[in-house]
Design a protein around this motif. Structure first.
Motif, PDB file in Angstrom:
ATOM      1  N   GLY A  20      -6.471  -2.814   3.520  1.00 14.39           N
ATOM      2  CA  GLY A  20      -5.771  -2.521   4.765  1.00 14.39           C
ATOM      3  C   GLY A  20      -4.529  -1.662   4.582  1.00 14.39           C
ATOM      4  N   LEU A  21      -3.868  -1.830   3.444  1.00 13.39           N
ATOM      5  CA  LEU A  21      -2.669  -1.032   3.150  1.00 13.39           C
ATOM      6  C   LEU A  21      -3.003   0.312   2.513  1.00 13.39           C
ATOM      7  CD1 LEU A  21      -0.259  -3.809   1.811  1.00 13.39           C
ATOM      8  CD2 LEU A  21      -0.232  -2.682   4.056  1.00 13.39           C
ATOM      9  N   GLY A  22      -4.266   0.510   2.193  1.00 10.78           N
ATOM     10  CA  GLY A  22      -4.660   1.765   1.550  1.00 10.78           C
ATOM     11  C   GLY A  22      -4.325   1.808   0.076  1.00 10.78           C
ATOM     12  N   SER A  36      -1.782   2.477  -6.533  1.00  9.97           N
ATOM     13  CA  SER A  36      -0.931   3.391  -5.780  1.00  9.97           C
ATOM     14  C   SER A  36      -1.167   3.221  -4.288  1.00  9.97           C
ATOM     15  CB  SER A  36      -1.171   4.830  -6.224  1.00  9.97           C
ATOM     16  OG  SER A  36      -2.530   5.168  -6.108  1.00  9.97           O
ATOM     17  N   MET A  37      -0.156   3.638  -3.489  1.00 10.05           N
ATOM     18  CA  MET A  37      -0.205   3.491  -2.045  1.00 10.05           C
ATOM     19  C   MET A  37       0.649   4.590  -1.417  1.00 10.05           C
ATOM     20  SD  MET A  37       1.273   0.231   0.140  1.00 10.05           S
ATOM     21  CE  MET A  37       3.006   0.601  -0.131  1.00 10.05           C
ATOM     22  N   CYS A  50      10.539   2.929   3.721  1.00 11.62           N
ATOM     23  CA  CYS A  50       9.500   1.913   3.522  1.00 11.62           C
ATOM     24  C   CYS A  50      10.116   0.519   3.508  1.00 11.62           C
ATOM     25  CB  CYS A  50       8.753   2.185   2.219  1.00 11.62           C
ATOM     26  SG  CYS A  50       7.314   1.102   1.976  1.00 11.62           S
ATOM     27  N   HIS A  51       9.555  -0.367   4.304  1.00 10.27           N
ATOM     28  CA  HIS A  51      10.026  -1.753   4.365  1.00 10.27           C
ATOM     29  C   HIS A  51       9.825  -2.396   2.992  1.00 10.27           C
ATOM     30  CE1 HIS A  51      10.284  -5.960   5.441  1.00 10.27           C
ATOM     31  NE2 HIS A  51      10.726  -5.615   6.631  1.00 10.27           N
ATOM     32  N   GLY A  52      10.814  -3.152   2.552  1.00 13.95           N
ATOM     33  CA  GLY A  52      10.745  -3.807   1.248  1.00 13.95           C
ATOM     34  C   GLY A  52       9.551  -4.726   1.090  1.00 13.95           C
ATOM     35  N   GLY A  53       9.073  -5.306   2.183  1.00 17.46           N
ATOM     36  CA  GLY A  53       7.912  -6.186   2.112  1.00 17.46           C
ATOM     37  C   GLY A  53       6.659  -5.459   1.648  1.00 17.46           C
ATOM     38  N   PHE A  54       6.512  -4.198   2.039  1.00 13.28           N
ATOM     39  CA  PHE A  54       5.352  -3.422   1.589  1.00 13.28           C
ATOM     40  C   PHE A  54       5.481  -3.066   0.109  1.00 13.28           C
ATOM     41  CE2 PHE A  54       5.219  -2.597   6.180  1.00 13.28           C
ATOM     42  CZ  PHE A  54       3.921  -3.018   6.440  1.00 13.28           C
ATOM     43  N   ILE A  55       6.702  -2.765  -0.323  1.00 12.32           N
ATOM     44  CA  ILE A  55       6.927  -2.459  -1.740  1.00 12.32           C
ATOM     45  C   ILE A  55       6.652  -3.710  -2.572  1.00 12.32           C
ATOM     46  CG2 ILE A  55       8.651  -1.752  -3.446  1.00 12.32           C
ATOM     47  CD1 ILE A  55       9.973  -0.109  -1.133  1.00 12.32           C
ATOM     48  N   PHE A  56       7.134  -4.867  -2.093  1.00 13.89           N
ATOM     49  CA  PHE A  56       6.873  -6.127  -2.780  1.00 13.89           C
ATOM     50  C   PHE A  56       5.367  -6.386  -2.862  1.00 13.89           C
ATOM     51  CE2 PHE A  56       6.182 -10.615  -3.252  1.00 13.89           C
ATOM     52  CZ  PHE A  56       7.187 -11.043  -4.102  1.00 13.89           C
ATOM     53  N   THR A  57       4.667  -6.177  -1.763  1.00 17.66           N
ATOM     54  CA  THR A  57       3.227  -6.417  -1.741  1.00 17.66           C
ATOM     55  C   THR A  57       2.499  -5.516  -2.724  1.00 17.66           C
ATOM     56  OG1 THR A  57       3.339  -7.172   0.549  1.00 17.66           O
ATOM     57  CG2 THR A  57       1.170  -6.495  -0.263  1.00 17.66           C
ATOM     58  N   LEU A  58       2.911  -4.263  -2.833  1.00 17.26           N
ATOM     59  CA  LEU A  58       2.298  -3.365  -3.818  1.00 17.26           C
ATOM     60  C   LEU A  58       2.504  -3.909  -5.228  1.00 17.26           C
ATOM     61  CD1 LEU A  58       0.813  -0.672  -4.348  1.00 17.26           C
ATOM     62  CD2 LEU A  58       3.092   0.382  -4.556  1.00 17.26           C
ATOM     63  N   VAL A  92       3.899   8.785  -2.189  1.00 19.05           N
ATOM     64  CA  VAL A  92       2.916   7.963  -2.890  1.00 19.05           C
ATOM     65  C   VAL A  92       3.676   7.110  -3.897  1.00 19.05           C
ATOM     66  CG1 VAL A  92       0.899   7.925  -4.412  1.00 19.05           C
ATOM     67  CG2 VAL A  92       1.071   9.644  -2.590  1.00 19.05           C
ATOM     68  N   LEU A  93       3.560   5.799  -3.729  1.00 17.46           N
ATOM     69  CA  LEU A  93       4.168   4.867  -4.676  1.00 17.46           C
ATOM     70  C   LEU A  93       3.113   4.437  -5.687  1.00 17.46           C
ATOM     71  CD1 LEU A  93       6.174   2.564  -2.231  1.00 17.46           C
ATOM     72  CD2 LEU A  93       7.033   4.479  -3.599  1.00 17.46           C
ATOM     73  N   ARG A  94       3.521   4.363  -6.955  1.00 17.04           N
ATOM     74  CA  ARG A  94       2.631   3.892  -8.021  1.00 17.04           C
ATOM     75  C   ARG A  94       3.270   2.674  -8.669  1.00 17.04           C
ATOM     76  NH1 ARG A  94       2.501   8.139 -11.329  1.00 17.04           N
ATOM     77  NH2 ARG A  94       4.227   7.323 -12.519  1.00 17.04           N
ATOM     78  N   ALA A  95       2.499   1.582  -8.734  1.00 15.91           N
ATOM     79  CA  ALA A  95       2.961   0.355  -9.382  1.00 15.91           C
ATOM     80  C   ALA A  95       2.182   0.174 -10.677  1.00 15.91           C
ATOM     81  CB  ALA A  95       2.754  -0.844  -8.469  1.00 15.91           C
TER      82      ALA A  95
END
Length: 136
Positions: A20-22, A36-37, A50-58, A92-95
């Motif tokens: 759902g988050l891609g 990545s997202m 970007c909301h911190g919750g999405f970064i945390f979820t990644l 594009v964020l990469r974890a």
């Protein structure tokens, strides 16, 4: 995308949150995972970043995939994040998650370090640390 066992493949196929988050799986093997997202408009907070919750979820997704690369079911027991820089829409964020150590009875606990970067300029966005427990 590469991963080394059917346990992980089944888990990824059932991960509706990541889908759902891609979130895209770039690689996962041997206690490591890279995901990545792309930051979308619906992921922005009131400051336009970007909301911190999405970064945390990644980071949590990367932790999950990395800790489940060895064929046993692992779940998160604790996590912590340090936000370092904001991420804008379209970035594009990469974890990248890496196992630091396994410990405890039969190595059933694990510590993982996850770095989250903006791929456009390799800027560190967040540092995520997670602890997992093997449950099966």
């Amino acid at each position: 995308m590469t991963y080394d066992d059917s346990h992980l493949a089944a888990m990824i196929a059932a991960d509706r949150t990541a889908r759902g988050l891609g979130v895209r799986l770039d690689s996962a093997a041997g206690g490591r995972a890279v995901v990545s997202m792309t930051v979308r408009a619906d992921m922005l907070n009131g400051h336009g970043t970007c909301h911190g919750g999405f970064i945390f979820t990644l980071g949590d997704i990367a932790l999950s995939y990395a800790s489940n690369t060895r064929g046993a079911l692992n779940v998160a027991a604790a996590a912590d994040i340090q936000y370092v820089a904001p991420a804008a829409e379209g970035v594009v964020l990469r974890a990248t998650a890496a196992e630091r150590l396994r410990y405890g009875k039969a190595g059933r606990n694990g510590l993982y370090d996850v770095t989250i970067v903006d791929t456009a300029n390799d800027t560190l966005v967040a540092i995520f640390t997670g602890r997992v427990v093997e449950v099966g």
